[in-house]
Design an enzyme around this catalytic site. Structure first.
Site, PDB file in Angstrom:
ATOM      1  NE  ARG A  52      -9.475  11.397   9.684  1.00 40.81           N
ATOM      2  CZ  ARG A  52      -8.717  10.573   8.945  1.00 40.81           C
ATOM      3  NH1 ARG A  52      -9.238   9.451   8.463  1.00 40.81           N
ATOM      4  NH2 ARG A  52      -7.473  10.853   8.702  1.00 40.81           N
TER       5      ARG A  52
ATOM      6  CB  SER B 113      -8.146   5.831   7.688  1.00 43.06           C
ATOM      7  OG  SER B 113      -8.509   5.945   6.356  1.00 43.06           O
TER       8      SER B 113
ATOM      9  CG  HIS C  30      -1.769   1.221   1.320  1.00 41.58           C
ATOM     10  ND1 HIS C  30      -2.988   1.304   0.677  1.00 41.58           N
ATOM     11  CD2 HIS C  30      -1.592   2.420   1.933  1.00 41.58           C
ATOM     12  CE1 HIS C  30      -3.509   2.487   0.901  1.00 41.58           C
ATOM     13  NE2 HIS C  30      -2.692   3.187   1.656  1.00 41.58           N
TER      14      HIS C  30
ATOM     15  CE  LYS D  80      -8.636   3.193   3.241  1.00 46.80           C
ATOM     16  NZ  LYS D  80      -9.047   4.576   3.314  1.00 46.80           N
TER      17      LYS D  80
ATOM     18  CG  ASP E 107     -11.677   4.623   6.155  1.00 50.18           C
ATOM     19  OD1 ASP E 107     -11.125   5.421   6.920  1.00 50.18           O
ATOM     20  OD2 ASP E 107     -11.411   4.552   4.938  1.00 50.18           O
TER      21      ASP E 107
END
Ligand code: URA
Length: 432
Positions: free
Chosen positions: A168, A183, A82, A187, A161
């Site tokens: 946010r 967050s 990621h 995922k 999320d």
């Protein structure tokens, strides 16, 4: 616990229990808790932070808030990568076929562009016909049979999320470290990986512009992953300038193909090989990162990684011939030079502005449902430390319009020049 007491507990520096966090996420997702209370809580977290175990509990509660992908029917350890988001980042197209060619299953879910950063799914759609949606059963079968499938984030993954992130975004609480960490990790956990390699970008084109903040974010995410039983490592990489030369969808895919063919820019090659090596270690395919790098380089030189990429494109409906003949990708009508206004060394660049310039040309979206122009983008010819003569090209704009005054201004703003020589900076800043 009443929400007002939950907010006060965090405001006063207290720590929530797992159960309290679960209740908050459950009730926020089902609209029992209103946005105004959730935003007061998020602001309290911004100032007071969270303990490791609170962050892990929040991650798990968000991962559990919707569907979770069960990859247990895929043989072997599944390792995901990621990136926290950058400009010109095309490493996924290189490391995914590379790791798959080493025999390690890659079951990847990726996103679309966000802000000034491009998205893997948008870039893959530069291949006409490429399908990024697949039934879960097909996804699992494909990975079992061919080691690689890549799809967009579908279904009802981490709805908590989604809701909290949108809140946010408009309450100045995006930059709360534990909230970013949970967050991202929620995922990854929901997407089912056994091991996670995080590429945490640092610099003007990244979420975290300074190394200390990036280190803290990386170590929070690594701790969350490990606490939740997913082996997690992080590589901190420079994002003060775009990665490689190309920024824009098909331009980036073409550059990734160059790297798979053994060429391409050195920085793209170095980072892709390093991240792939970490994935190979987490999958127990090699004993250490050095062995992983050697294997990754072999798989590029033998052409096996390129072959795996081509087969993957064809399997998902894309035109595989483009891998052999990338010059056949749709190109923009105009290639427009933006030249240096003075001679000197490039002191620094603002990578976010380069990303925005590509966005203005049509490579990204201004509104949620805007179409993408895959052919356009920015080709960066001069980077930090390079010497430039006045009038020499800094970048080439690949554009379908000649009306590029705003884009040219963004490019000029993004370059800072100096008369002094500029020291090279490493691409990989830390690993943990
Ligand atoms: N990316 C995410 O997925 N979540 C954040 O909070 C920030 C960046």
């Amino acid at each position: 616990m009443r929400m007002v007491d939950f907010i006060a507990q965090k405001r006063d520096g207290g720590a929530h229990t797992d159960e309290e966090i679960k209740q908050f996420i459950r009730e926020y997702t089902t609209d029992i808790i209103p946005d105004y209370q959730a935003s007061a809580w998020a602001m309290s977290v911004y100032f007071q932070g969270m303990t490791k175990s609170e962050s892990a509990a929040l991650t798990m509660a968000m991962a559990d808030s919707g569907d979770k992908l069960d990859l247990s029917n895929i043989e072997g350890k599944k390792v995901d990568k990621h990136s926290t988001g950058g400009v010109g980042d095309k490493t996924t197209f290189i490391l995914s076929p590379l790791v798959a060619a080493a025999g390690v299953p890659v079951a990847k879910m990726s996103g679309r562009g966000l802000g000034h950063t491009g998205g893997t799914i948008d870039k893959l759609e530069a291949f006409p016909g490429f399908q990024t949606e697949m039934q879960v059963e097909d996804f699992i079968d494909t990975v079992n049979n061919h080691k690689l499938a890549l799809v967009g984030q579908t279904g009802n993954l981490t709805p908590a999320d989604k809701k909290l992130y949108a809140l946010r975004d408009v309450t100045a609480t995006v930059n709360a470290m534990p909230l970013i960490a949970s967050s991202v990790m929620s995922k990854k956990i929901a997407a089912g990986a056994d091991g996670i390699v995080l590429d945490v970008k640092v610099g003007s084109g990244a979420f975290m512009s300074d190394i200390e903040a990036a280190r803290e974010l990386a170590s929070t995410m690594v701790d969350i992953g490990n606490e939740l039983g997913r082996e997690t490592v992080a590589v901190l990489s420079d994002m003060d300038q775009p990665l490689g030369e190309m920024v824009g969808n098909s331009l980036e895919v073409k550059e990734a193909i160059d790297v798979l063919k053994g060429g391409g820019p050195q920085d793209v090659r170095e980072l892709s090989i390093r991240l792939a090596a970490h994935m190979l270690v987490l999958a127990d395919r090699v004993k250490d990162v050095e062995e992983g790098e050697a294997l990754a380089k072999d798989l590029i030189h033998s052409g096996k990684a390129l072959q795996a990429f081509k087969e993957f494109v064809v399997r998902q409906g894309g035109q595989g011939e483009l891998v052999d003949q990338p010059e056949d990708f749709l190109t923009a009508k105009h290639v427009i030079e933006v030249v240096a206004q003075s001679s000197g060394y490039v002191k620094q660049m603002n990578a976010a502005k380069i990303g925005q310039a590509a966005g203005h040309l049509g490579a990204g979206r201004m509104k949620k449902d805007d179409p993408i122009d895959h052919s356009v983008g920015v080709q960066v010819k001069k980077k930090r430390g390079d010497y430039v003569e006045k009038g020499e090209a800094l970048v080439y704009l690949h554009s379908n319009t000649e009306d590029v005054a705003t884009v040219k201004a963004l490019i000029q703003e993004s370059y800072e020049m100096t008369e002094q020589r500029v020291e090279a900076r490493p691409l990989i800043l830390d690993e943990m």
